[in-house]
Write an enzyme that holds these catalytic residues in place. Structure first.
Site, PDB file in Angstrom:
ATOM      1  N   GLU A  28       0.837  -1.204   0.000  1.00 37.69           N
ATOM      2  CA  GLU A  28       0.000   0.000   0.000  1.00 37.69           C
ATOM      3  C   GLU A  28       0.868   1.249   0.000  1.00 37.69           C
ATOM      4  OE1 GLU A  28      -3.634   0.287   2.460  1.00 37.69           O
ATOM      5  OE2 GLU A  28      -2.655   2.030   3.386  1.00 37.69           O
ATOM      6  N   PRO A  31      -0.654   9.010  -1.382  1.00 39.49           N
ATOM      7  CA  PRO A  31      -0.273  10.096  -2.294  1.00 39.49           C
ATOM      8  C   PRO A  31       0.677  11.075  -1.609  1.00 39.49           C
ATOM      9  CG  PRO A  31      -2.650   9.743  -2.331  1.00 39.49           C
ATOM     10  CD  PRO A  31      -2.112   8.981  -1.153  1.00 39.49           C
ATOM     11  N   TRP A  61      -6.740   7.113  -0.179  1.00 37.51           N
ATOM     12  CA  TRP A  61      -7.524   8.307  -0.485  1.00 37.51           C
ATOM     13  C   TRP A  61      -7.359   9.237   0.706  1.00 37.51           C
ATOM     14  CZ3 TRP A  61     -10.487   8.473  -5.013  1.00 37.51           C
ATOM     15  CH2 TRP A  61     -11.426   9.506  -5.148  1.00 37.51           C
ATOM     16  N   GLN A 226      -7.133  -3.061   9.827  1.00 40.83           N
ATOM     17  CA  GLN A 226      -6.329  -2.011  10.430  1.00 40.83           C
ATOM     18  C   GLN A 226      -5.026  -2.628  10.910  1.00 40.83           C
ATOM     19  OE1 GLN A 226      -6.214   1.297  11.017  1.00 40.83           O
ATOM     20  NE2 GLN A 226      -6.975   1.748  13.054  1.00 40.83           N
TER      21      GLN A 226
END
Length: 403
Positions: A28, A31, A61, A226
């Protein structure tokens, strides 16, 4: 529009896994804040595809929908360069012409047109400057709404994953005045910070599991958890999923330990359970960054061995946009790692729209001064206190968090 074929659904790749084979690896990214950071991340994504060939690659996001356009750009790059892109999508701050559902529909349509076929459906964190999450008028109220919307409007076009919380969602975790009153299950989920004990109480945990079941029943294909550092808590969570009739794959989210300050900040923010032995070891190395990274590899290997014994399908690494610890863990587990890590660009890997920028954080200005955040405004700028000086307000482009 991309000319390459659409990505396969991740759930189909998981179903094709051979019994007894090693878990897949997935990764993962988030940005980055700057154009230089984005350019460097493109290079890292390409290197990691070559080095470990991940089953899929998540792109987050940003808090408050702050990275919508950039997330789409990065997920598209991942797809076009051979990754199976798994794009996060949240309900927060998503509006188009005053219509939040229109904005979500356009994001999904753009993803589809660019060959992206996998979505992580999330509620999301509040925008910068806000402590509480609020639904947009006429919009979605939770991740369940988003899962239902995708299935209703796009059918089976997308594979969908959702978040799971082995120790309970941070919002469902409470301070416990009398720790001796906790059940054994509550003790297994408990955490301690600043001398205070926290846990997700059994009645709240039940609500969490009931809600997770609704998300899966609405059309989610699998769960990504998580971060956690106690594999026993993950194992108990998987057992509970099965008791609740949640039979889909549960993918463990593994936060790579890269730095002492970042470890402490994120575990406290999420109220993550940290075994006493782990905290003591981290405390003993807090002034030795190289030792922390080396231990991050060592501890990650042991966690992954435990998870492999449980029978997980995927080891999902929250890379923090770095590669050394991920490579070290996989290499230590016997996976082939084809290229060496290069973290010479680590300073550029600062998150855009990060959920971790909060009042009380230590930040560093572009000219090297260190201060404390007193207030965060809706545009991301902050009032910062510097020792011996009057507080000043700076735009978000002029400071970064100290981890």
């Amino acid at each position: 529009m991309t000319t390459t074929s659409p990505d396969p659904k991740i759930i189909d790749l998981l179903k094709a896994k051979e019994d007894g084979s090693k878990p897949f690896a997935s990764i993962e990214f988030f940005p980055p804040r700057t154009e230089v950071g984005v350019k460097n991340l493109f290079a890292r994504m390409d290197r990691m595809k070559e080095a470990i060939n991940p089953l899929f690659t998540d792109m987050t996001w940003g808090a408050g929908g702050s990275t919508a356009e950039l997330t789409l750009k990065l997920a598209t790059h991942a797809h076009e360069h051979g990754h199976v892109a798994n794009m996060h999508l949240t309900c927060t701050n998503m509006e188009k012409d005053g219509d939040p559902k229109k904005a979500v529909h356009e994001a999904l349509t753009t993803a589809k047109n660019n060959g992206i076929r996998n979505i992580v459906a999330l509620r999301g964190d509040p925008p910068a400057g806000e402590e509480e999450w609020k639904a947009a008028e006429g919009g979605f109220t939770c991740a369940l709404d988003l899962v239902e919307y995708i299935r209703e409007n796009f059918g089976q076009e997308f594979g969908i994953s959702v978040a799971g919380y082995p120790e309970g969602h941070p919002n469902a975790i409470s301070e416990i005045a009398d720790p001796s009153s906790m059940s054994e299950a509550e003790k297994g989920r408990s955490s301690t910070f600043d001398g205070k004990v926290f846990t997700c109480k059994d009645e709240d945990y039940k609500k969490e599991m009931d809600y997770l079941k609704k998300k899966v029943d609405a059309g989610a294909d699998f769960i990504i958890t998580q971060m956690f550092f106690d594999t026993k808590a993950f194992g108990a969570f998987v057992e509970d999923c099965r008791k609740w009739g949640i039979l889909c794959p549960v993918v463990p989210g593994l936060m790579c330990i890269n730095a002492y300050a970042g470890f402490c900040k994120m575990t406290k923010f999420c109220k993550t359970r940290v075994p006493a032995s782990l905290q003591a070891k981290m405390d003993s190395m807090k002034d030795d960054p190289d030792a922390v990274k080396a231990f991050g590899v060592e501890y990650g290997i042991e966690m992954c061995k435990d998870l492999t014994a449980i029978g997980v399908d995927v080891l999902h690494f929250y890379t923090l946009n770095l590669e050394k610890v991920t490579y070290g863990i996989l290499g230590g587990l016997g996976y082939e790692v084809k290229t060496a890590a290069d973290e010479s660009d680590a300073a550029s890997m600062v998150a855009k729209g990060s959920a971790w920028a909060r009042v009380g954080d230590q930040v560093k200005t572009n000219d090297g001064a260190t201060g404390t955040v007193l207030e965060i405004f809706s545009n991301g700028s902050a009032k910062i206190a510097f020792e011996g000086k009057e507080p000043v307000s700076l735009p978000k482009s002029q400071f970064s968090k100290v981890f």
